[in-house]
Write a protein that holds these residues in place. Structure first.
Motif, short mmCIF file in Angstrom:
data_model
loop_
_atom_site.label_atom_id
_atom_site.label_comp_id
_atom_site.label_asym_id
_atom_site.label_seq_id
_atom_site.Cartn_x
_atom_site.Cartn_y
_atom_site.Cartn_z
N ARG A 35 5.74 2.39 -5.61
CA ARG A 35 6.21 3.77 -5.75
C ARG A 35 5.03 4.75 -5.63
O ARG A 35 5.12 5.76 -4.92
N GLN A 36 3.94 4.44 -6.32
CA GLN A 36 2.77 5.30 -6.27
C GLN A 36 2.22 5.39 -4.85
O GLN A 36 1.88 6.48 -4.37
N ALA A 37 2.15 4.26 -4.17
CA ALA A 37 1.64 4.24 -2.80
C ALA A 37 2.52 5.08 -1.88
O ALA A 37 2.02 5.84 -1.04
N ALA A 38 3.84 4.95 -2.01
CA ALA A 38 4.74 5.68 -1.14
C ALA A 38 4.62 7.18 -1.35
O ALA A 38 4.69 7.96 -0.39
N ILE A 39 4.44 7.62 -2.59
CA ILE A 39 4.28 9.05 -2.86
C ILE A 39 3.00 9.56 -2.22
O ILE A 39 2.98 10.60 -1.54
N HIS A 40 1.90 8.85 -2.42
CA HIS A 40 0.61 9.30 -1.88
C HIS A 40 0.57 9.25 -0.36
O HIS A 40 -0.10 10.08 0.27
N LEU A 41 1.26 8.30 0.23
CA LEU A 41 1.19 8.14 1.69
C LEU A 41 2.25 8.94 2.44
O LEU A 41 2.22 8.97 3.67
N THR A 42 3.14 9.62 1.73
CA THR A 42 4.13 10.43 2.43
C THR A 42 3.50 11.56 3.24
O THR A 42 3.88 11.76 4.41
N PRO A 43 2.54 12.35 2.70
CA PRO A 43 1.95 13.40 3.55
C PRO A 43 1.29 12.87 4.82
O PRO A 43 1.59 13.38 5.91
N GLU A 45 12.28 1.23 10.01
CA GLU A 45 11.71 0.00 9.48
C GLU A 45 11.33 0.18 8.01
O GLU A 45 10.87 1.24 7.61
N ARG A 46 11.50 -0.86 7.21
CA ARG A 46 11.39 -0.68 5.77
C ARG A 46 9.98 -0.39 5.30
O ARG A 46 9.80 0.19 4.22
N PHE A 47 8.94 -0.78 6.06
CA PHE A 47 7.57 -0.49 5.66
C PHE A 47 6.90 0.53 6.58
O PHE A 47 5.67 0.62 6.63
N ILE A 91 8.72 -4.32 -3.42
CA ILE A 91 8.01 -3.21 -2.79
C ILE A 91 9.00 -2.23 -2.18
O ILE A 91 8.85 -1.01 -2.30
N VAL A 92 10.04 -2.74 -1.53
CA VAL A 92 11.07 -1.87 -0.95
C VAL A 92 11.74 -1.05 -2.05
O VAL A 92 12.01 0.15 -1.88
#
Length: 307
Positions: free
Chosen positions: A28-36, A212-214, A264-265
């Motif tokens: 979750r943390q990774a997805a938030i940071h990598l969204t921009p 794609e999921r990742f 992870i998903v």
């Protein structure tokens, strides 16, 4: 009857991942940071590959929006420098902002920082080394791929808009060779750069695959390739290393079994919900708010670009 390995993995993957699972929280943390950076990657691909905008060339929008006349360019700073030349603005608000891969304003040239007569700027990449002409202001970008955005304020008066269009047309983004040729014609001055132009940069990025999921991981870390991370971002990236997330490399999903991939998903889905539901109300500098802004208003003027 013994349960086979594949059936066992399938049954584990089918189980709901605990919301407090460390792996799920980290995803979750990774997805938030990598969204921009993911949104920057997709916007760059759309502009350059799908719409045919050329790297290192200004695209000028001739119709103002919200009383701002805009121009922009995706920069490839992996090789030579670029020169940005802005005309005198005669009291008019203007702003040239460089956005980093996280969609943050890294550098600003505006009437707030440079007055009505902005100096010529030389924009170089993070690994560039060389001499800077005395008459220009150097800007060393932290990443080889940056988004340059120019805003010029206008009123509702048609004549004023025409004046602003003239200022926009006189704004130049040049390679060393283009600058050399112009100065030879204008000033009969020969700079110390070569006269054989290098090949134009090529957009060789993989196509975004949002289904794609990742994909968010793959495209986010791809945008960070060559980025000289500041300390705060470096700490964040180090935290995510256990997820096999490294700038410039694809996410290594094969390093995880199917149960962990499902976790992870689930973490990515948690991030999507948090960005959608809590991002608008989060503090401006909070990663949630930055992710929401990148997702919903990437083209909107930042505070540095507003009069």
């Amino acid at each position: 009857m013994t349960l086979g390995r594949r059936a066992l993995l399938a049954s584990l993957a089918a189980l709901p991942a605990r919301a407090d699972s460390p792996l799920r929280v980290l995803a979750r943390q990774a997805a938030i940071h990598l969204t921009p950076p993911c949104e920057m990657y997709r916007r760059r691909h759309r502009d350059v590959v799908e719409r045919g905008e050329r790297l290192n060339r200004l695209v000028r929008q001739l119709s103002p929006e919200a009383r701002l006349l805009s121009a922009w360019a995706w920069l490839d700073l992996s090789g030579e420098p670029l020169f940005l030349l802005l005309p005198r603005m005669e009291g008019r608000f203007y702003s040239a902002v460089l956005l980093d891969p996280f969609a943050r304003a890294f550098e600003q040239v505006s009437n707030r920082t440079a007055g009505d007569a902005p100096p010529p700027c030389m924009i170089v990449g993070p690994t560039w080394k060389g001499d800077v002409p005395r008459e220009v202001a150097p800007i060393q970008a932290p990443a080889p791929s940056m988004w340059l955005r120019l805003r010029i304020a206008v009123t509702d008066d048609d004549e004023d808009i025409d004046v602003a269009r003239g200022l926009q047309a006189r704004t130049l983004l040049e390679t060393p060779d283009q600058r050399n040729e112009r100065r030879i014609l204008e000033m009969r001055e020969l700079m110390r750069f070569r006269t054989i132009a290098p090949p134009e940069p090529v957009a060789d990025w993989p196509e975004p695959r949002p289904a794609e999921r990742f994909a968010l991981f793959d495209e986010g870390v791809a945008m960070l390739a060559g980025y000289a991370l500041p300390e705060s971002d470096r700490q964040m990236v180090d935290t995510l290393a256990s997820l096999r997330l490294r700038p410039g490399r694809r996410f290594d999903a094969r390093a995880f079994d199917e149960a962990d991939r499902a976790t992870i998903v689930a973490g990515i889905a948690d991030a999507e919900s948090a960005i959608r539901d809590n991002g608008p109300r989060a503090p401006v500098n909070d990663p949630l708010h930055r992710a929401w802004t990148a997702r919903t208003a990437l083209s909107a003027p930042t505070d540095a670009e507003k009069p």
